[in-house]
Design an enzyme around this catalytic site. Structure first.
Site, PDB file in Angstrom:
ATOM      1  N   LYS A 178      19.962  14.644  35.396  1.00  0.00           N
ATOM      2  CA  LYS A 178      18.973  15.710  35.586  1.00  0.00           C
ATOM      3  C   LYS A 178      18.148  15.844  34.311  1.00  0.00           C
ATOM      4  O   LYS A 178      18.711  15.821  33.201  1.00  0.00           O
ATOM      5  CB  LYS A 178      19.693  17.025  35.902  1.00  0.00           C
ATOM      6  CG  LYS A 178      18.764  18.181  36.271  1.00  0.00           C
ATOM      7  CD  LYS A 178      19.541  19.461  36.635  1.00  0.00           C
ATOM      8  CE  LYS A 178      18.631  20.579  37.095  1.00  0.00           C
ATOM      9  NZ  LYS A 178      19.377  21.811  37.470  1.00  0.00           N
ATOM     10  N   SER A 181      17.872  24.115  41.865  1.00  0.00           N
ATOM     11  CA  SER A 181      16.925  23.368  41.068  1.00  0.00           C
ATOM     12  C   SER A 181      17.262  21.891  40.925  1.00  0.00           C
ATOM     13  O   SER A 181      16.383  21.104  40.581  1.00  0.00           O
ATOM     14  CB  SER A 181      16.849  23.975  39.663  1.00  0.00           C
ATOM     15  OG  SER A 181      18.088  23.811  38.986  1.00  0.00           O
ATOM     16  N   SER A 222      22.214  26.130  41.837  1.00  0.00           N
ATOM     17  CA  SER A 222      21.360  24.946  41.703  1.00  0.00           C
ATOM     18  C   SER A 222      22.059  23.606  41.867  1.00  0.00           C
ATOM     19  O   SER A 222      21.397  22.576  41.928  1.00  0.00           O
ATOM     20  CB  SER A 222      20.654  24.960  40.346  1.00  0.00           C
ATOM     21  OG  SER A 222      19.627  25.902  40.358  1.00  0.00           O
TER      22      SER A 222
END
Ligand SMILES: [Mg+2]
Ligand SMILES: [Zn+2]
Lengths: 100, 488, 493
Positions: free
Chosen positions: B78, B155, B179
């Site tokens: 990420k 997210s 998330s």
């Protein structure tokens, strides 16, 4: 939509934006205020909860601060510190003048 | 040879161990998949050259006999984890071409375990969002479709999409309000947020420090355990890191749940939630009962206040955490007429709408005159939410809930209604507030053929039981659906 | 915070205005840099004067994802200082963020302690010059990080930023508004300085900015209602503190007497012009939005932690002064001067060992300090060690030399010519104690001054003249007491 008890005004938006170092156009202030008021009114559900004598929770871990020894473990990495700077000179960060 | 991208992480590690294929072959297969999947927009910064170098080095290590836990496995990172020498953006414009001269502890742990990094994955800007639509690099598209483009959740939308589309064997993610778990639920993948303090936050771009926690998104529960074992561990560089050894979580997957007390919180039944979600949840309860677990009705009375608490605490912390992005030392600088102007231009242009909105809410709830009414009150209600869980643990060992109140929704559907967007995290955010581990496991497809997830929440530091329960759920669900490869 | 200020200043400290007397109310916030090797939340060094940005860890530059971990030594020093201020040690304390934007504040917030400081209320006694002792209340002491440094004179339209100081540990010591004159304020800072130096928690170097004061000044009619205060930031010498207060008090009185109002504001003291001026524009009103730093957990100090520090506490200046009065029978004044800093007290204790404390004190406060001050040397670097000065005093005590000769010997010792014994030997300065030789000189002097000798019978003061003559003859080496006694008997006094 419900109004929050302390309704945010366009002036408040200007103040908050200033504190946040964000620019808002005058004509945006009203709609931002409306936006924030919607969220704040929703947040104010929290007023229903009886919080008498409740200790506020500041962290999800129940322990004391771990502490470091007083030894030098870093420093002398100026190149890395300055590597991403928009502007540098002679080892300094160079920024817009901060005094008149 | 079979399609190497269809492997689970566990089988890929086994295959490399048995010399059925090399890390280079595995990596090349995944790079090929990534290149074909640009339409998903899962990557911000691919690092294919680096990946090939790492794969080559891994294959060499294997010859010399030193193999790590993730040896040679191509994974995604990420783009919230700082990676030394590789641009790290947090999907924001304000970080510009920021290239960290340091490595996050989580990514360093994975590197040390032999990871091959395929690239930096897309996300909501500064991890603020539940649909991966706030990225300044454009939205991520869910590999699952329903005639139109759907969001992958957020997210960690890039991580979830990449794993679901077989672009990588697993990916790192972070979870502040859901998330990891919500996008896992939206993409038919497994995602675990461990106990707060299990994974070091050192080197992860901060959103809300008291809630942020790293974890993996993976294809299976076992893969998630393998990844988390590598990511987790005590780190003296993070004051909130818990000094406890990392257990054998992989070994917990597959253990019997006989006698396990599974709590079903009645407050997680909410108005306006699709019937199918309640149905899958009820099915999950049945699966656990059939697997030998004892089902317990529990109450978490303050559940409905979790989201409002979250939307005070997280923006408050974020407004302060994001103050450092001011154009002075790194990242974007938009020159203005004077210092004040430069600050404002930089931050106004550098942050997206949702980030600016949250910064302003956070500033407001902390400001003089409003602190007690909003911030302090939210912290007190947070205490009550954590107390609810403490109460629940007296009668059960884990909780079983839906992961999210809906399946994946179309791109653009909720972006203009912040509260609708925030409601995505209604079932996940409680675990962040209380610091508890939570995992999402794919359970079924809904009537539109979209995946739905179920969540297991456990006691602090008791990921072992969470993995055990998740394993049982996964086995019972037998979820093996895959999206059509429409993108390649 | 609501302040109360019950004590009314001595009349001598009142300031006269057109409308009558005014009273000064002063409170101070002193920032004392913790004498630690590494910073408060990072492992970067704190040494003074390094090349720009070379003493900066990643966290000190506010880089994304970097986290603070507190330095245990700094916490110990804060507790130690708190104990030295007779203050409450808070077993529970916490770090908060103080949010504001500034180019030398990399994180966009300063980590400080707001709601729960590590040290609570305490008090110290100060003695202002020429005044009576005053007790000054301590409101609190908290730990916080310093900011970096902005340099404005390297470019006409830009500011250069050096983060070497960013993150250095500071103790902010906040007094109650208990001071009523510039002299009291200056004595308070001096007393604090002595305490932290004695404790070793801060080097107290005001020139380097390692100890600096924010001075809060207001005026009121004696005993009346408190006026609006102004804060003068970062004053870094005792003299400037006095001057800034003097200027600021006058400014307030002039405004108030002209019917104006004081704006509560932050001001700077311009040391060149000798004026204070406003520091920030009003539109930049601050709202620091303090909240608990979620990156740090609360400090929970055990009794054991505090007790270990307590056990290790050195004697503090006030206690040492009391002991000097008691143990060495020194006058209050001497004891105060000799305990004003640790090195001076230590020096004295060596000199006074098994010697007359008063003569040790006199020699230090007279000759020694005179020379040290003239040459701007600290006592730590004195060319005459405590043992050497003791050796000189011994030679006076055993009558080897007179006090007068001793001053010359001291001077030579100070110039590095050797020990007292070496100089006395080399220069043949031994006092003449041979009574025969002294008697001969006395006789000679009396014989040469017959008239005076006669007059001495009526005017005994003349004996001084004769002593002088004999001493001159002996080149100062005759034992003055013996000379005196002999003369008195020979002159029939
Ligand atoms: Mg101050
Ligand atoms: Zn301060």
């Amino acid at each position: 939509m419900a109004e929050p008890k302390n309704g945010v005004s366009a002036d408040d938006v200007r103040k908050i934006a200033r504190l946040s170092r964000l620019h808002v156009e005058d004509e945006q202030c009203g709609s931002i205020a409306e936006d924030l008021n919607g969220i704040l009114a929703w947040i104010e559900q929290l007023d229903e909860v009886d919080c008498e004598d409740v200790v506020p929770m500041t962290s999800a871990v129940a322990m004391d601060a771990p502490m470091r020894q007083d030894t030098v473990t870093s420093g002398n990495i100026r190149d890395r510190i300055l590597a991403n700077a928009p502007k540098t000179e002679d080892g300094f960060f160079v920024v817009p003048r901060s005094v008149e | 040879m079979t399609d190497l991208t269809k492997l689970t992480l566990a089988s890929a590690l086994d295959g490399m161990k048995a010399r059925e294929f090399s890390s280079m072959e595995l990596t090349d297969a995944h790079i090929g998949a990534c290149e074909a999947a640009s339409g998903l927009n899962a990557f911000i910064t691919p690092t294919f050259d680096l990946a090939r170098d790492q794969a080559k080095a891994s294959d060499e290590r294997r010859v010399s006999g030193t193999i790590g836990k993730l040896e040679g496995a191509p994974l995604g990172m990420k783009d919230l984890f700082c990676t030394e020498g590789v641009r790290t953006t947090a999907a924001s414009k304000i970080l510009g071409d920021f290239t960290p001269p340091y490595e996050s502890t989580v990514s360093a742990n994975m590197k040390a375990d032999g990871m091959v990094m395929l690239g930096k994955l897309n996300l909501d800007q500064f991890a603020m969002g539940s649909a991966n639509e706030t990225s300044c690099f454009g939205p991520v598209i869910n590999p699952w479709r329903n005639g139109e483009d759907l969001v992958p959740g957020g997210s960690s939308g890039g991580s979830a999409a990449a794993v679901a589309a077989d672009l990588c064997l697993g990916a790192t993610a972070t979870d502040t309000g859901g998330s990891i778990r919500q996008p896992a639920g939206f993409t038919g993948t497994v995602g675990i947020k461990p106990t707060y303090g299990r994974c070091s936050r050192y080197g992860i771009v901060a959103f809300a420090s008291s809630l942020d926690q790293a974890g993996p998104i993976a294809k299976t529960v076992e893969d998630a355990a393998i990844l988390l074992e590598s990511m987790a561990g005590y780190d003296p560089k993070d004051s909130t890191s818990i000094n406890e050894p990392v257990p054998d979580w992989r070994g917990a997957v597959g253990q019997s749940v006989k006698g396990l007390r599974v709590g079903v919180p009645r407050e997680y039944t909410m108005d306006g939630i699709p019937k199918e979600i309640d149905a899958v949840w009820a099915e999950g309860v049945e699966w656990m009962r059939e697997a030998g677990a004892e089902i317990v009705d529990v109450s978490l009375p303050h559940t409905k206040y979790a989201l409002p608490v979250y939307y005070v605490v997280a923006p408050a912390e974020a407004s302060s955490n994001l103050a450092r992005y001011d154009g002075m030392r790194y990242g974007l600088r938009v020159e203005g007429e004077n210092l004040a102007d430069t600050y404002e231009r930089t931050r106004t242009e550098g942050f997206g709408d949702e980030v600016r909105r949250r910064v302003m809410i956070g500033t407001y709830v902390l400001s003089a005159g409003y602190y007690d009414a909003y911030y302090l009150r939210a912290q007190k209600v947070r205490t009550k939410i954590a107390d609810d869980f403490r109460q629940a643990w007296e009668s059960c060992d884990v909780l079983l809930t839906p992961t999210a109140p809906s399946a994946a929704f179309p791109v653009g559907r909720k972006i203009n209604d912040p509260i609708q967007m925030y409601l995505n995290d209604v079932f996940t955010v409680t675990a962040n507030l209380a610091g508890l581990p939570g995992i999402s496991v794919p359970a079924a497809l809904d009537g539109n053929g979209l995946p739905l997830g179920l969540q297991i929440i456990g006691r602090a530091l008791d990921e072992s039981t969470v993995f055990k329960a998740a394993g049982a759920l996964e086995k019972a669900a037998g979820f093996d659906a895959k999206p059509d490869k429409w993108w390649s | 915070m609501t302040f109360i200020a019950p004590r009314v200043a001595d009349e001598k400290d009142w300031l006269q205005g057109e409308t009558g007397p005014w009273e000064l109310i002063i409170g101070l916030e002193v920032h004392a840099q913790v004498a630690s090797i590494a910073k408060l939340f990072s492992g970067a060094p704190t040494a003074f004067g390094a090349e720009p940005n070379t003493q900066v860890a990643l966290v000190d530059a506010g880089l994304p994802g970097m986290l603070p971990v507190v330095n245990k030594y700094c916490v110990e020093q804060a507790v130690r200082t708190g104990l030295g201020l007779n203050a409450q040690i808070n077993k529970f304390s916490r770090f908060d963020r103080k949010n504001y934007f500034y180019v030398d504040l990399p994180q966009g917030y300063q980590i400080s302690q707001f709601e729960h400081p590590v040290v609570g209320e305490g008090e110290i006694e100060i003695v202002p010059e020429g005044g009576e002792p005053v007790t000054v209340g301590i409101e609190r002491l908290h730990l916080e990080q310093d900011a970096g440094k902005s340099i404005h004179d390297l470019s006409p339209d830009e500011t250069y930023v050096d983060l070497n100081r960013s993150g250095v540990a500071l103790m902010e010591i906040v007094s109650k508004p208990d001071m009523r004159s510039a002299a009291e304020a200056s004595a308070y800072v001096d007393a604090l300085r002595q305490i932290v130096r004695a404790l070793g928690t801060c080097d107290g170097d005001m020139e380097k900015g390692n100890l600096r004061a924010d001075v809060n000044v207001s005026v009121r009619k004696p005993g009346g209602e408190l006026g609006t205060r102004c804060e003068i930031k970062n004053v870094n010498s005792l003299r400037f503190i006095r001057q800034a207060i003097g200027y600021e008090a006058r400014r307030h009185i002039e405004i108030l007497e002209a019917g104006g109002e004081i704006d509560q504001e932050t001001r700077l003291y311009d040391t060149v012009k000798g004026e204070t001026r406003t520091m920030r524009s009003k539109e930049d009103a601050h709202d620091y939005r303090y909240f608990p730093d979620p990156d740090l957990l609360p400090l929970e100090l055990s009794d054991d932690f505090i007790d270990r520090i307590k056990a290790d506490l050195p004697e503090l200046p006030a206690a040492r002064k009391a002991r000097f009065v008691e143990q060495f029978r020194l006058p209050d004044y001497d004891a105060g001067v000799l305990t004003s800093d640790k090195a001076t007290g230590d020096y004295f204790e060596i000199v006074a060992q098994k010697r007359d404390p008063k003569s040790a004190s006199n020699w230090m406060m007279g000759e020694l300090f005179g020379r040290l001050n003239a040459d701007e040397i600290g006592i730590e670097d004195s060319p005459v060690s405590a043992d050497a000065l003791g050796g000189l005093i011994d030679r006076i005590a055993d009558k080897t030399i007179s006090g007068k000769i001793a001053k010359d010997v001291f001077s030579k010792m100070f110039e590095g010519e050797g020990t007292a014994d070496e100089i006395i030997e080399r220069d043949g300065l031994k006092q003449v104690t041979d009574m025969g030789a002294i008697e001969a000189m006395v006789d000679e002097v009396i014989a040469a001054n017959r008239d005076q000798a006669e007059k001495a019978k009526d005017n005994p003061k003349l004996v001084g003249f004769f002593v002088g003559q004999v001493m001159k003859k002996s080149q100062g080496k005759a034992n003055p007491q013996a000379v005196n006694e002999l003369l008195r008997s020979k002159l029939g006094l």
